[in-house]
Scaffold this active site. Structure first.
Site, short mmCIF file in Angstrom:
data_model
loop_
_atom_site.label_atom_id
_atom_site.label_comp_id
_atom_site.label_asym_id
_atom_site.label_seq_id
_atom_site.Cartn_x
_atom_site.Cartn_y
_atom_site.Cartn_z
N ASP A 51 -3.26 4.21 -2.24
CA ASP A 51 -4.13 5.04 -0.80
C ASP A 51 -4.51 6.72 -1.54
O ASP A 51 -3.69 7.70 -1.94
CB ASP A 51 -3.49 5.28 0.13
CG ASP A 51 -4.63 5.33 1.19
OD1 ASP A 51 -5.69 4.29 1.25
OD2 ASP A 51 -4.58 6.29 1.92
N HIS A 56 -11.23 -3.74 3.46
CA HIS A 56 -11.03 -3.35 4.82
C HIS A 56 -11.73 -2.02 5.13
O HIS A 56 -12.09 -1.40 6.65
CB HIS A 56 -9.85 -2.80 5.22
CG HIS A 56 -9.07 -1.61 4.57
ND1 HIS A 56 -8.79 -1.89 3.57
CD2 HIS A 56 -8.51 -0.60 4.77
CE1 HIS A 56 -8.54 -1.06 3.35
NE2 HIS A 56 -8.06 0.39 3.63
N ASP A 57 -12.56 -1.00 4.48
CA ASP A 57 -13.61 -0.37 4.07
C ASP A 57 -15.04 -0.15 4.10
O ASP A 57 -14.60 1.35 4.54
CB ASP A 57 -13.12 0.95 3.28
CG ASP A 57 -11.44 1.73 3.89
OD1 ASP A 57 -10.86 1.60 4.78
OD2 ASP A 57 -10.87 2.68 2.50
N ASP A 68 0.73 -1.21 0.11
CA ASP A 68 0.61 0.01 -0.04
C ASP A 68 0.90 1.31 0.36
O ASP A 68 1.83 1.07 0.99
CB ASP A 68 -0.64 0.48 1.47
CG ASP A 68 -2.57 0.65 0.86
OD1 ASP A 68 -2.30 2.02 0.14
OD2 ASP A 68 -3.13 -0.58 1.04
N GLU A 108 -7.25 3.90 -5.70
CA GLU A 108 -7.89 4.30 -4.82
C GLU A 108 -8.21 5.30 -5.14
O GLU A 108 -7.73 6.45 -5.39
CB GLU A 108 -7.36 3.99 -3.72
CG GLU A 108 -9.12 3.60 -2.95
CD GLU A 108 -9.01 4.25 -1.02
OE1 GLU A 108 -10.29 3.83 -0.86
OE2 GLU A 108 -8.08 4.97 -0.40
C1 NOJ Z 1 -8.24 4.86 2.57
C2 NOJ Z 1 -8.41 3.58 2.98
O1 NOJ Z 1 -8.07 2.51 2.62
C3 NOJ Z 1 -8.33 3.96 4.41
O2 NOJ Z 1 -9.02 2.91 5.35
C4 NOJ Z 1 -8.20 5.08 4.74
O3 NOJ Z 1 -8.72 5.35 6.58
C5 NOJ Z 1 -7.53 6.31 3.95
N1 NOJ Z 1 -7.17 5.91 2.65
C6 NOJ Z 1 -7.08 7.25 4.76
O4 NOJ Z 1 -5.44 6.97 4.00
#
Ligand code: NOJ
Length: 558
Positions: A202, A328-329, A101, A255
């Site tokens: 990210d 994970h989100d 990441d 992302e």
């Molecule tokens: C996206 C990530 O997937 C998330 O888990 C994170 O909290 C935010 N970006 C900030 O880095």
């Protein structure tokens, strides 16, 4: 038919590890790299081709690793650089790849750059971050962060505010500073030279902020987002980073929260201007909630189908899609788009539905055994900065009680995806030998765990293996085009894929009730071979049938 360029990253399936909750080797209650090493046989047995590690760098954990204090090292809670290299070598020896990441929109406030930056306005690192003068005793503008109230934090030593679009502990880097971009490139080279095979970048679409940082349209969170969700220099910076990637045989997935499909296609289009190999979109994850993961709304299958259809059509032959239904989100998918009464059946159907589309599938730890959401009743049991921020907002704006908030939040929040992986029916689900894991273990671990799934020939786990293998062995799944049928049905998701004379028909029922399926005109099921099925199909192929609860079938026509 579009001419698709064949590449290894299009043919792979990826397993995502959120290390803290994967497997604890040393009994401290926290997952770690030796724990991952001990599970490499398992990961390989899934048939995946690569592992994406959510951040495993040193961090004070204000956002569990997405706040990095040293980009070229490993979080001591997880192990050492040597532990990582051992994994890297072993994963490579097994013919798989490793992706890191890359979190460069922001650092941690504990990063040396930020500590230096706070010393004085003349410090060489000061301009690594985004600073503003206050207006009276107010911050420089009206921006609100995504995670923690105001987007500005005052630093007395420099009499300025720093910008953090996420948590206070995540100050935004000033990407307009060429030195910062050099640092990013140096981080990329550090890991690529070590042998890493690419990155998940990210919130990479947030790295350029509008000049002058003007006030934003007032929102309950993330006010100002229109000034950085696709900033003025984004393309330029992505191109710059791409040059580094082009020196290696690697790939990158960016992302892009709120990135439009048009922009995604621009970024991912094959050719000399390609910036990203694929993009993690959030569009299809908002079919049962208002603003990603905020408030639960009823699930809309037609919305899911329309969204997926659009991305499939637009990317085909032009760019490439990242396929996922969990990470994970987001809360666990069976609770959201499936049906807990039919956990395994609906889990199988959902897996089929997304994995057989055109793109690179990602599987998140625990998804393959059908882990589910956890019911947390008290705020103090939660861990995530986003949950606390949401509580403050709901409490402040809607005067919501803690109990009510927890009830609502527990259905949608991302902490659901962060409970420890359930390896067995033993104490602490076999995740740790400590008395307690760092975070609640889902009490359903006695029933839902890897060991039990291994023993059950009809488990979701074995089904995932089957899908991954079938995809790998059949180019029509990887490279075929995408055509949807039954577009208006709110029970069936039916699509076909075509590639070099082969056709695949994918039929998924999103209903517990029987639904009549009639083969689309021109398709004779009798000419096809039933290659994937989630229930036994005894009768000879007929052109119509009635589905069983959450049934999925895939027919192959040669
Ligand atoms: C996206 C990530 O997937 C998330 O888990 C994170 O909290 C935010 N970006 C900030 O880095």
């Amino acid at each position: 038919m579009a001419d698709i360029k064949k590449t290894w990253y299009k043919e792979m399936s990826v397993y995502q590890i959120w290390c803290r909750s994967f497997c604890d080797s040393n009994g401290d209650g926290i997952g770690d790299l030796p724990g991952v090493y001990s599970k490499l046989d398992y990961i390989q047995s899934l048939g995946v081709d690569g592992i994406w590690f959510s951040p495993i760098y040193p961090t004070p954990n204000c956002d569990y690793g997405y706040d990095i204090s040293d980009y070229k090292n490993i979080n001591p809670e997880f192990g050492t650089l040597d532990d990582f290299k051992k994994i890297l070598d072993e994963v490579h020896r097994r013919g798989m790849r490793v992706f890191m990441d890359l979190v460069v929109n922001h650092t941690s406030t504990e990063h040396m750059w930020f500590k230096e930056a706070c010393k004085s306005v003349d410090n060489p690192y000061h301009d690594y971050y985004i600073w503003g003068k206050g207006k009276g005793n107010k911050p420089p503008n009206n921006w609100l962060s995504v995670f923690e109230g105001n987007a500005w934090e005052y630093v007395k030593s420099v009499d300025e505010y720093y910008l953090h679009v996420f948590a206070k502990g995540q100050p935004d880097l000033n990407m307009d500073n060429p030195k910062v971009r050099e640092e990013v490139k140096s981080i990329m080279r550090f890991w690529l030279d070590m042998g890493v095979d690419g990155f998940r970048e990210d919130v990479i679409t947030f790295i350029s902020k509008k000049e002058g940082l003007p006030n934003g349209f007032p929102l309950p969170v993330a006010t100002g987002i229109e000034h950085y969700k696709h900033g003025p220099h984004l393309e330029e910076y992505l191109d710059e980073f791409r040059q580094v990637l082009n020196e290696y045989d690697c790939f990158c997935v960016g992302e892009g929260p709120m990135t439009s499909l048009k922009d995604a296609v621009d970024f991912c289009s094959e050719g000399p201007n390609k910036k990203l190999d694929m993009l993690i979109s959030f569009d299809h994850m908002s079919c049962d909630c208002f603003v990603t993961d905020w408030i639960k709304t009823p699930f809309s299958l037609t919305k899911l189908k329309n969204t997926m259809d659009k991305w499939q059509q637009a990317m085909y032959g032009v760019g490439w899609n990242a396929l996922y239904i969990e990470n994970h989100d987001h809360a666990r998918i069976i609770d959201r788009y499936g049906d807990l009464r039919f956990r395994v059946q609906s889990g199988k159907m959902l897996a089929t539905m997304y994995m057989f589309q055109c793109g690179t599938p990602f599987v998140y730890q625990g998804q393959e055994i059908g882990m589910t959401n956890i019911d947390i009743k008290h705020l103090y049991e939660y861990k995530d900065v986003m949950t606390f921020n949401n509580y403050n907002l709901f409490h402040k704006i809607l005067h919501m009680s803690e109990a009510r908030f927890c009830k609502l939040s527990s259905q949608v929040n991302r902490e659901n995806a962060r409970t420890p992986v359930q390896w067995s029916a033993e104490k602490n689900a076999g995740f740790t030998t400590a008395d307690e894991a760092w975070f609640n273990i889902n009490p359903n671990y006695k029933e839902i765990n890897v060991e039990a799934a291994e023993k059950d020939p009809n488990s979701l786990l074995h089904y995932y293996r089957k899908l991954i293998k079938f995809r790998k062995e059949n180019e029509v799944v990887i490279y075929g085009d995408f055509k949807q049928y039954y577009k208006n049905s709110n029970k069936l998701f039916v699509y076909e894929r075509n590639y070099e004379g082969k056709k695949l028909l994918v039929i998924c029922s999103f209903s517990a009730d029987p639904v009549k399926f009639v083969a689309p005109e021109g398709i004779d099921l009798a000419n096809g071979k039933l290659v994937i099925n989630t229930y036994d199909v005894l009768e000879p192929a007929k052109n119509e049938f009635v589905t069983k609860p959450y049934e999925a079938r895939v027919y192959l026509f040669d």
